[in-house]
Design a protein around this motif. Structure first.
Motif, mmCIF file in Angstrom:
data_model
loop_
_atom_site.group_PDB
_atom_site.id
_atom_site.type_symbol
_atom_site.label_atom_id
_atom_site.label_comp_id
_atom_site.label_asym_id
_atom_site.label_seq_id
_atom_site.Cartn_x
_atom_site.Cartn_y
_atom_site.Cartn_z
ATOM 1 N N GLU A 1 36.468 37.015 39.379
ATOM 2 C CA GLU A 1 35.709 36.399 38.289
ATOM 3 C C GLU A 1 34.579 35.519 38.802
ATOM 4 O OE1 GLU A 1 38.442 34.419 35.762
ATOM 5 O OE2 GLU A 1 39.161 36.271 34.859
ATOM 6 N N PRO B 1 50.097 36.418 38.621
ATOM 7 C CA PRO B 1 49.917 35.597 39.809
ATOM 8 C C PRO B 1 50.948 34.475 39.847
ATOM 9 C CG PRO B 1 48.212 35.157 38.191
ATOM 10 C CD PRO B 1 48.952 36.354 37.720
ATOM 11 N N GLU B 2 51.677 34.430 40.928
ATOM 12 C CA GLU B 2 52.626 33.331 41.076
ATOM 13 C C GLU B 2 51.940 32.258 41.881
ATOM 14 O OE1 GLU B 2 56.202 34.680 42.948
ATOM 15 O OE2 GLU B 2 56.047 36.546 41.823
ATOM 16 N N HIS B 3 52.430 31.048 41.737
ATOM 17 C CA HIS B 3 51.820 30.076 42.623
ATOM 18 C C HIS B 3 52.417 30.197 44.015
ATOM 19 C CE1 HIS B 3 55.011 27.470 40.887
ATOM 20 N NE2 HIS B 3 55.172 27.248 42.151
ATOM 21 N N ARG C 1 46.463 43.909 37.861
ATOM 22 C CA ARG C 1 47.396 43.114 38.655
ATOM 23 C C ARG C 1 48.789 43.691 38.524
ATOM 24 N NH1 ARG C 1 45.725 37.870 40.363
ATOM 25 N NH2 ARG C 1 43.809 37.224 39.367
ATOM 26 N N ASN D 1 39.207 36.930 44.221
ATOM 27 C CA ASN D 1 38.746 36.028 43.157
ATOM 28 C C ASN D 1 37.535 36.654 42.488
ATOM 29 O OD1 ASN D 1 40.635 33.848 43.794
ATOM 30 N ND2 ASN D 1 39.459 33.729 45.684
ATOM 31 N N LYS E 1 48.208 41.100 47.651
ATOM 32 C CA LYS E 1 48.606 40.232 46.545
ATOM 33 C C LYS E 1 48.840 41.015 45.256
ATOM 34 C CE LYS E 1 47.019 35.976 46.708
ATOM 35 N NZ LYS E 1 46.105 34.923 46.278
ATOM 36 N N GLU F 1 34.567 37.379 32.507
ATOM 37 C CA GLU F 1 36.014 37.547 32.383
ATOM 38 C C GLU F 1 36.340 38.894 31.747
ATOM 39 O OE1 GLU F 1 37.486 34.086 30.320
ATOM 40 O OE2 GLU F 1 37.005 32.768 32.009
#
Lengths: 600, 281
Positions: free
Chosen positions: A123, A228-230, A224, A121, A152, A215
């Motif tokens: 940011e 990002p998938e949930h 990435r 994480n 990830k 950001e």
């Protein structure tokens, strides 16, 4: 405060919550700060000697914060430390809510800041870092959790980040210690360069612009692999009523089973034979060879002989349950399941005047009420804290007491234990419902992060158990031995029987217990489990056992708990809780005894 | 009104939709066949089930007299169409069952509403919804998960969509369909709810608290809260709803792969422009 020009350097360890600061702290200082996979483990801060540095260096573990806007207690502490770090070592202080007046002396600024960034994480970590950089202190950043980020599909270039920010950035994996050596070297370099604190106030910028800047930086250094998938479906299922609720029940029942089963096993097959077979004969023969039979000998090895009961109770009866409870708790904490349980139960807890987040202090309360009361600081409203603390004091037995209750009752029937658990749960619900009506205040609106579900790591579990065992021996067993010692003095001197006689109408007529059962009621004020333990030595019927255990359950929390409530709230609050719990204990116990007496 | 539009049998999802719906459908059909034959029974049945239901829907949808209304899944005894026609609408009723269409036509004639109600044999998925001011979808229509988004996409900007969901235990029989858009939910008698969606509001922002798992969108407004922005809930971010906890508990969302639970009272003030996606709740 060091007035003299002390050569000691002080380094602040900062970062957002749940990023692994405490793991790094333990690694660098060899000390033991608790860590868990949820937010707000370090509400107090700790300081320790930074080992292996060429200069005498103090490392200060600052509570995790997301910003430095001083919008809550932890942030206030962090802001204060940036201006004026604590200077003595090994001090674990309770952060007072008073802001110190601006010192007339030149404030001793920290020599450097070690900021831990979360690679997963980035940011929000960079957001905090941007605040820290405003203080113009020498800063080293540790880019932690790169292993999880990689899994990830998130790649962060630490070189680029270092270039943009103009500070050293070291990738680390805190649990394995990877990267910590380099981190240390970078810090050493920074300290020897004599990076003196420049005096420049941080400029206040609009949070929106700050986020924009952050950001931008994150977008430049981060790559990435996939969008990002949930989360996986399993994760989502945990917070739905179906099947989340049955799973929660299974997990909690499983934990309860683990605590009871492992605790009983350790007691029956390991500790009891060990102490009865080897330790006690040694003590008895030792005392008998030294002392003549008489009062002193009875105090030491008599009925409440504190060398016998004082050792048997803490080590063979309470200790196994301490081990099994903290093992179960460590698994729950480390897996990240607890915040999910909190989210699942939030709607229900709202009806009891609490938010789902209070499940964490409540569960901690099954270990010991004192850390549980500390943990309520993370709750948002005063009303919520008061309700949680009342429930913990009134209805949640600590692990020592649970161990005592199980030993007392399980030998007779498991149904009695189950009945007591049901009583306890009903009491939790009714206390919440009642206080929700009585206390005024807004409904807590919870925002809680649900961290990754991680399989618990054996090394972390082992470490936690070691810390807990040590702490139990120093903070639990020693006072307990002392209390038993005092009890044996009172008992042998006849004072106890006298006090028992005063209480006897209450005990024999209302509670229908033998007269000597007044003894545990007096002892219970000192330590919670002592309100149960002496009943073990009496020959009681099932109903009497149940009554005794019930009274013990609701009875006053131990003296240390009352003191910490008084410290956290007000003395009147503590006294009110004291009064309510003892009244409830006698009321409920008496009603059960009377009704039970009619039925049986 | 056995409201049945069978849309692509092969795509019927979820256990609750399979087979279980059939006996209940047969039962409803039986009652409605009965009422198409006997006027006394018909009046009672109508009064019990439909009169208040349709009136509350018409009021909530703000349907004006003279509106053109499409009714999907009218069944053999199209009470909903009758009520709509009596409220002043010009109704086109469709059903996929030829027998039901035949009966419905006769029923419309005998109710004296033949000029206001046109009954057509059609699949709801094939109807062109653009020319209607209002679209009513009956409870039994399945699968709504495909039909409703399709209608929402195609219907005209000024029109209103009304469909019915089961509440409570009825949910086990018929799947419940929720759309990630601003909607009015009217609780109805006997375990039903009516969902009213104004197309105009579909593209507008929606409070996060009104979204259901499967919905996603872009955040356009966030209230002041020290924890929301660090957890990624910031203006311009893409947000996905992954859960709604029970008993009015928090909404669980994912932003940048980070999950958090947000209390409903706060989620009310987080505004989202949803993208189209669906899933039954």
């Amino acid at each position: 405060m060091d007035e003299s020009a002390s050569p000691r350097a002080s380094v602040l360890l900062m970062g957002p919550p749940n990023v692994g600061k405490s793991v790094l702290f333990n690694h660098f200082t060899g000390m033991e700060v608790s860590c868990a996979n949820y937010i707000g483990t370090t509400v107090e801060y700790s300081t320790g000697e930074f080992r292996g540095m060429s200069r005498d260096t103090l490392l200060i573990d600052v509570p995790g914060t997301y910003t430095l806007e001083a919008s809550n207690e932890a942030e206030e502490v962090a802001v204060r430390m940036l201006a004026n770090p604590p200077s003595s070592r090994d001090e674990i202080r309770h952060s007072s809510s008073h802001c110190e007046p601006t010192s007339k002396h030149d404030p001793s600024k920290p020599s450097a800041v070690l900021c831990v960034l979360d690679a997963v994480n980035l940011e929000s970590s960079l957001y905090l870092l941007s605040y820290i950089l405003d203080y113009r202190l020498p800063v080293v950043a540790a880019l932690n959790r790169i292993d999880i980020a990689k899994k990830k599909g998130i790649h962060v270039s630490h070189e680029k980040l270092s270039h943009i920010l103009g500070i050293p950035v070291v990738p680390t994996i805190a649990p394995t210690g990877a990267g910590t050596e380099e981190l240390k070297q970078q810090l050493e370099k920074l300290l020897s360069a004599g990076g003196q604190a420049e005096t420049a106030r941080h400029q206040s910028t609009d949070p929106l612009q700050r986020w924009k800047r952050v950001e931008d930086i994150a977008a430049r250094v981060q790559h990435r692999e996939k969008q990002p998938e949930h989360r996986s479906t399993f994760d989502e299922l945990l917070i739905r009523p179906w099947p989340g609720l049955p799973i929660a029940v299974l997990i909690l029942l499983g934990s309860f089973g683990l605590v009871v089963g492992l605790g009983m096993g350790l007691r029956q097959f390991l500790l009891l034979p060990l102490f009865r077979g080897y330790v006690f004969p040694l003590i008895i023969s030792g005392v008998e060879s030294l002392l003549q039979p008489g009062m002193l000998q009875r105090i030491l090895i008599g009925e409440y002989g504190f060398l016998i009961k004082g050792i048997e109770w803490p080590f063979t009866l309470v200790f196994p349950y301490v081990l099994s409870f903290y093992l179960a708790m460590a698994v729950l904490e480390d897996s990240g399941y607890l915040p999910r349980l909190g989210a699942l139960l939030d709607g229900l807890f709202n009806r009891l005047g609490m938010s789902g987040g209070s499940i964490i202090p409540l569960l901690l309360g099954y270990g010991c009420a004192i850390p549980a009361i500390m943990a309520t600081r993370a709750l948002h409203t005063r009303k919520e804290r008061l309700i949680a603390v009342s429930i913990i004091c009134l209805t949640i037995p600590c692990i020592s007491q649970t161990g005592a209750i199980i030993t007392l009752l399980a030998e007779h029937s498991a149904a009695v234990v189950f009945g007591l658990a049901v009583f306890s749960l009903i009491a939790v619900a009714s206390t919440g419902l009642l206080l929700e009506k009585l206390l005024h205040g807004p409904l807590p609106a919870m925002v809680i992060e649900l961290p990754e579900l991680l399989p618990p790591r054996p090394s972390v579990l082992g470490k936690k158990l070691a810390i807990r065992s040590k702490r139990f021996i120093s903070d639990g067993a020693v006072p307990m031995i002392g209390a038993v010692g005092l009890a044996s003095v009172l008992y042998e001197s006849g004072l106890m029987t006298a006090a028992g006689r005063v209480l006897s109408p209450l005990v024999t007529l209302w509670l229908r217990l033998p007269e000597e059962a007044a003894v545990p009621l007096i002892l219970g004020i000192m330590r919670r489990e002592l309100s149960i333990l002496p009943l073990l030595e009496m020959d009681l019927t099932a109903l009497q056992l149940f009554t005794g255990a019930l009274v013990g359950l609701f009875y006053v929390p131990c003296i240390a708990v009352v003191v910490s409530i008084a410290r956290e709230f007000k003395l009147t609050t503590a006294l009110l809780i004291l009064l309510t719990t003892s009244t409830t204990a006698f009321l409920v116990g008496g009603i059960v005894a009377q009704i039970g007496g009619l039925l049986i | 009104m056995t409201e049945k539009v069978q849309l692509r049998r092969h795509r019927r999802r979820r256990g609750a939709m399979k087979g279980v719906a059939r006996p209940s459908l047969q039962a409803v059909k039986f009652f409605e066949h009965l009422s198409s034959k006997h006027s006394f029974f018909s009046r009672q049945y109508n009064r019990l089930f439909y009169h208040r239901l349709v009136h509350s829907e018409v009021a909530a949808a703000q349907l004006k007299p003279g509106s053109r209304v499409l009714h999907i899944g009218c069944g053999p005894m199209p009470f909903t169409s009758f009520e709509l026609a009596q409220a002043g609408a010009v109704v086109t009723a469709v059903d996929i069952d030829p027998r039901a269409v035949e009966k419905a036509r006769q029923a419309a004639v005998s109710a004296g509403l033949a000029s206001e109600i046109t009954v057509l044999l059609m699949d709801g998925m094939d109807v062109d919804p653009r020319q209607y001011d209002g679209i009513w979808v009956s409870l039994h229509v399945s699968p709504k998960d495909e039909l409703i988004p399709n209608l929402l996409r195609k219907m005209s900007d000024e029109s209103v969509l009304v469909y019915r969901n089961p509440r409570g235990w009825l949910r086990l029989w018929y799947g419940r369909c929720r759309q990630p858009v601003r909607q009015r939910v009217v609780r109805q008698f006997l375990g039903k709810e009516s969902i009213i969606i104004q197309k105009q509001e579909v593209t507008e922002e929606v409070p996060l608290s009104e979204l259901y798992p499967g919905a996603a969108g872009t955040i356009v407004h966030v209230p002041e809260h020290p924890l929301l922005s660090p957890l990624g809930v910031r203006k311009g971010k893409h947000i996905a709803v992954t859960g709604r906890c029970m008993l009015g508990g928090p909404i669980v969302v994912a932003v940048d792969g980070r999950s958090s639970a947000i209390h409903r009272s706060l989620a009310q003030n987080v505004h989202i422009i949803p993208e189209h996606s669906t899933r039954t709740a």
